[in-house]
Design a protein around this motif. Structure first.
Motif, short mmCIF file in Angstrom:
data_model
loop_
_atom_site.label_atom_id
_atom_site.label_comp_id
_atom_site.label_asym_id
_atom_site.label_seq_id
_atom_site.Cartn_x
_atom_site.Cartn_y
_atom_site.Cartn_z
N LEU A 43 0.88 -1.17 0.00
CA LEU A 43 0.00 0.00 0.00
C LEU A 43 0.92 1.22 0.00
N ARG A 45 1.52 5.63 -1.40
CA ARG A 45 1.07 6.85 -2.09
C ARG A 45 2.00 7.10 -3.27
N GLU A 48 5.40 8.35 -2.52
CA GLU A 48 6.38 7.46 -1.89
C GLU A 48 7.15 6.63 -2.91
N ASN A 75 -3.53 1.75 -3.56
CA ASN A 75 -3.47 3.17 -3.23
C ASN A 75 -4.90 3.67 -3.08
N ASP A 76 -5.11 4.65 -2.21
CA ASP A 76 -6.46 5.22 -2.13
C ASP A 76 -6.70 6.22 -3.26
N TYR A 131 1.24 9.51 15.67
CA TYR A 131 0.40 9.50 14.46
C TYR A 131 -1.10 9.64 14.77
N TYR A 137 -3.52 8.09 8.75
CA TYR A 137 -2.89 6.98 9.45
C TYR A 137 -3.95 6.04 10.03
N1 LIG Z 1 -2.02 5.15 -0.46
C1 LIG Z 1 -1.79 5.46 0.81
N2 LIG Z 1 -0.92 4.74 1.49
C2 LIG Z 1 -0.70 5.04 2.78
C3 LIG Z 1 -1.35 6.13 3.42
N3 LIG Z 1 -0.91 6.19 4.70
C4 LIG Z 1 -0.03 5.18 4.84
N4 LIG Z 1 0.12 4.49 3.69
C5 LIG Z 1 0.97 3.32 3.45
O1 LIG Z 1 0.73 2.41 4.51
C6 LIG Z 1 1.93 1.85 4.97
C7 LIG Z 1 2.16 2.18 6.42
O2 LIG Z 1 2.26 3.58 6.59
P1 LIG Z 1 3.48 4.27 7.30
O3 LIG Z 1 3.22 5.74 7.27
O4 LIG Z 1 4.76 3.77 6.74
O5 LIG Z 1 3.27 3.76 8.76
P2 LIG Z 1 4.35 3.18 9.77
O6 LIG Z 1 5.15 2.15 9.08
O7 LIG Z 1 3.61 2.78 11.00
O8 LIG Z 1 5.18 4.46 10.10
P3 LIG Z 1 6.70 4.80 9.80
O9 LIG Z 1 7.42 4.27 11.00
O10 LIG Z 1 6.69 6.30 9.69
O11 LIG Z 1 7.07 4.11 8.53
C8 LIG Z 1 3.01 2.36 4.06
O12 LIG Z 1 3.16 1.39 3.05
C9 LIG Z 1 2.44 3.64 3.50
O13 LIG Z 1 2.93 3.87 2.24
C10 LIG Z 1 -2.28 6.90 2.64
O14 LIG Z 1 -2.89 7.83 3.10
N5 LIG Z 1 -2.46 6.51 1.34
#
Ligand SMILES: Nc1nc2c(ncn2[C@@H]2O[C@H](COP(=O)(O)OP(=O)(O)OP(=O)(O)O)[C@@H](O)[C@H]2O)c(=O)[nH]1
Ligand SMILES: [Mg+2]
Length: 501
Positions: A43, A45, A48, A75-76, A131, A137
């Motif tokens: 998943l 954006r 990214e 992706n959303d 977050y 999130y």
């Molecule tokens: N399409 C999309 N993907 C998202 C969104 N928010 C998070 N993701 C994806 O979801 C996954 C987890 O999000 P992260 O922000 O990495 O969360 P995390 O791993 O807990 O936090 P970090 O420690 O900052 O990496 C990742 O693959 C992101 O790319 C969003 O709003 N839209």
């Protein structure tokens, strides 16, 4: 003084679970075998893309150049052509891009009660919850908790391997993990098991236990990976001991209650005479002195130990989550509003579900897979069983010459003992091993997967109370006026501890 051996230098394997291979196989030979119905699921954006490419390069170099499993990107929003073109150029397997429908992405309260939703989110920001103030999130965690496995690209798979942007793999994976999991009857695999931040999930455990009770779920052995069992004694009066934190407190409380039990025994049997101490204790209890205060974080004598499998890496069966029981659990969670009133992560939710629905033997620790996400990393020592690197025919060469050369030089296996599991691992120079950190739960995993482990037993409270009253009566027969001086001796406790249920 003996120096404790760090967790990373201790063996973890057992009959219940061990690495599928210690060291290297020949991946060219392994790749001749049939594939599983599996894919990577990412998943991400559009913004990214760089992080996504970096993860792809790492996983293709260390695994997929030989096995060519497909990649699925979700992706959303709609993926840009640039995103799609660059990703396609970097992968050796087929690639699919999917959009997450808005009804799956948004939290229902965003439409049903927008003020409640936004206030709840803002308030988490004020309280400094990691977050917690970011609506996206919350949506992401809810999507990974309840819907990723239903996306039309994912639901036809038997297996998924979850990948995030900006992750690194440190070792070569020279066998097919999906096929090995199938062969060993595993359903879920992890590389990092750590503790969650309590303020993100204050009521998740309570809600989960409520769900398990409501549905009469018989909790399997893996439940103890996540739940501190605070039960010391079991019997008719066990609710009166819920405030005790350890055995010392338990015996103290029991001792204090024994004269009361004696008074009760006396009133039941109408024997002649009761000692004055028992009467006094009885009077105290009647005045409220016997009330038990149960600490707020306990629920039914259970408490969340905060451990969970870090879900940014997961290799799992899709039907684990597509099952009726998991869907019911997710909807129960949804109804309690925890996806926005609190900041429940998909990792503790997946883990607690595994704790309810799987035996521990169905979960696999990929200890041989070196992995980094954000600041946490696991990187095993190399096994003595190494082989030279040979390229897969469809390798896409995402790395520069310098980077390729870097990965050709791998760490030497430790010379003194064969504790390594890795194949051609190269750990970062400043590597801090997560297994050795206080926030890791791997020592619990190791203890729980030890084949010789004997399950904990509770004290037989009914029997112990009755035996303790006998001891008290024996004492009174010699010292009828000195009941208040009676105490359980160390030997008494040793004898009473034999009575278990
Ligand atoms: N399409 C999309 N993907 C998202 C969104 N928010 C998070 N993701 C994806 O979801 C996954 C987890 O999000 P992260 O922000 O990495 O969360 P995390 O791993 O807990 O936090 P970090 O420690 O900052 O990496 C990742 O693959 C992101 O790319 C969003 O709003 N839209
Ligand atoms: Mg991340």
């Amino acid at each position: 003084m003996l120096k404790a051996v760090p967790m990373s230098e201790r063996p973890v394997g057992s009959r219940m679970d061990s690495v599928f291979e210690s060291g290297c196989r020949d991946p060219l030979e392994e790749a001749q075998k049939p594939r599983a119905n599996a894919a990577f699921v990412v998943l991400a954006r559009n913004s990214e893309l760089d992080g996504v490419l970096s993860s792809i390069r790492s996983l293709e170099r260390h695994f997929n150049q030989w096995f060519n499993y497909p990649w699925i990107f979700l992706n959303d929003e709609v993926f840009t052509d640039e995103f799609k073109d660059e990703v396609k150029a970097a992968t050796s397997g087929k690639v699919r891009f999917g959009t997450v429908p808005a009804v799956r992405w948004h939290v229902p309260a965003e439409n049903d009660d927008p003020l409640f939703f936004s206030e709840a989110i803002e308030e988490q920001g004020d309280r400094g919850i990691m977050y917690g103030s970011m609506p996206a999130y919350h949506r992401m965690c809810r999507f990974y908790s309840g819907y990723f496995f239903d996306h039309y690209l994912v639901r036809k798979l038997d297996w998924y391997w979850r990948v995030e942007p900006d992750v690194d793999f440190f070792c070569d994976i020279t066998y097919d993990p999906f096929k090995e999991m199938e062969a060993h009857n595993k359903k879920y695999g992890f590389t990092i098991m750590i503790k969650e931040l309590i303020n993100t999930v204050p009521n998740l455990f309570r809600t989960t236990v409520a769900y398990a009770k409501k549905n009469d779920i018989k909790l399997p052995d893996s439940w103890s990976l996540f739940s501190k069992d605070l039960e010391i004694a079991r019997g008719t009066n066990d609710h009166l001991y819920r405030d005790v934190k350890d055995k010392d407190q338990f015996w103290k409380k029991l001792q204090g209650r024994v004269p009361l039990y004696r008074a009760m025994r006396w009133s039941d049997t109408n024997e002649d005479g009761i000692d004055s101490h028992s009467l006094k204790v009885l009077a105290d209890y009647t005045n409220g002195g016997g009330l038990t205060n149960v600490p707020a974080d306990r629920f039914d004598n259970l408490e969340y130990n905060l451990c969970h499998f870090w879900s940014n890496f997961e290799i799992g069966r899709t039907d684990l989550f597509q099952s009726k029981q998991y869907r019911d659990y997710f909807h129960f969670l949804e109804e309690s509003n925890g996806f926005f009133v609190e900041r429940w992560g998909d990792a503790p939710i997946h883990s607690l579900a595994l704790g309810m629905f799987l035996n521990q033997s169905e979960i696999h620790y990929f200890r041989d897979i070196g992995y980094r996400h954000s600041t946490l990393e696991h990187c095993p020592a190399n096994s003595i069983n190494q082989r030279p690197y040979s390229e897969g025919p469809r390798y896409r060469h995402g790395y520069s010459k310098q980077e390729e050369d870097y990965w050709l030089k791998f760490d030497s296996p430790p010379s003194d003992k064969d504790i390594g599991t890795g194949c051609r691992c190269r750990c970062p120079d400043d590597h801090q091993e997560i297994e050795n950190s206080g926030s890791s739960c791997v020592s619990l995993w190791a203890m729980m997967s030890d084949d010789e482990r004997t399950p904990k037993k509770a004290l037989d409270l009914d029997r112990i109370e009755s035996e303790a009253v006998n001891l008290y009566e024996k004492y009174l027969s010699k010292h009828p006026e000195n009941g208040e001086e009676w105490a359980l001796s160390g030997d008494d406790i040793k004898r009473l501890e034999q009575f278990t249920v």
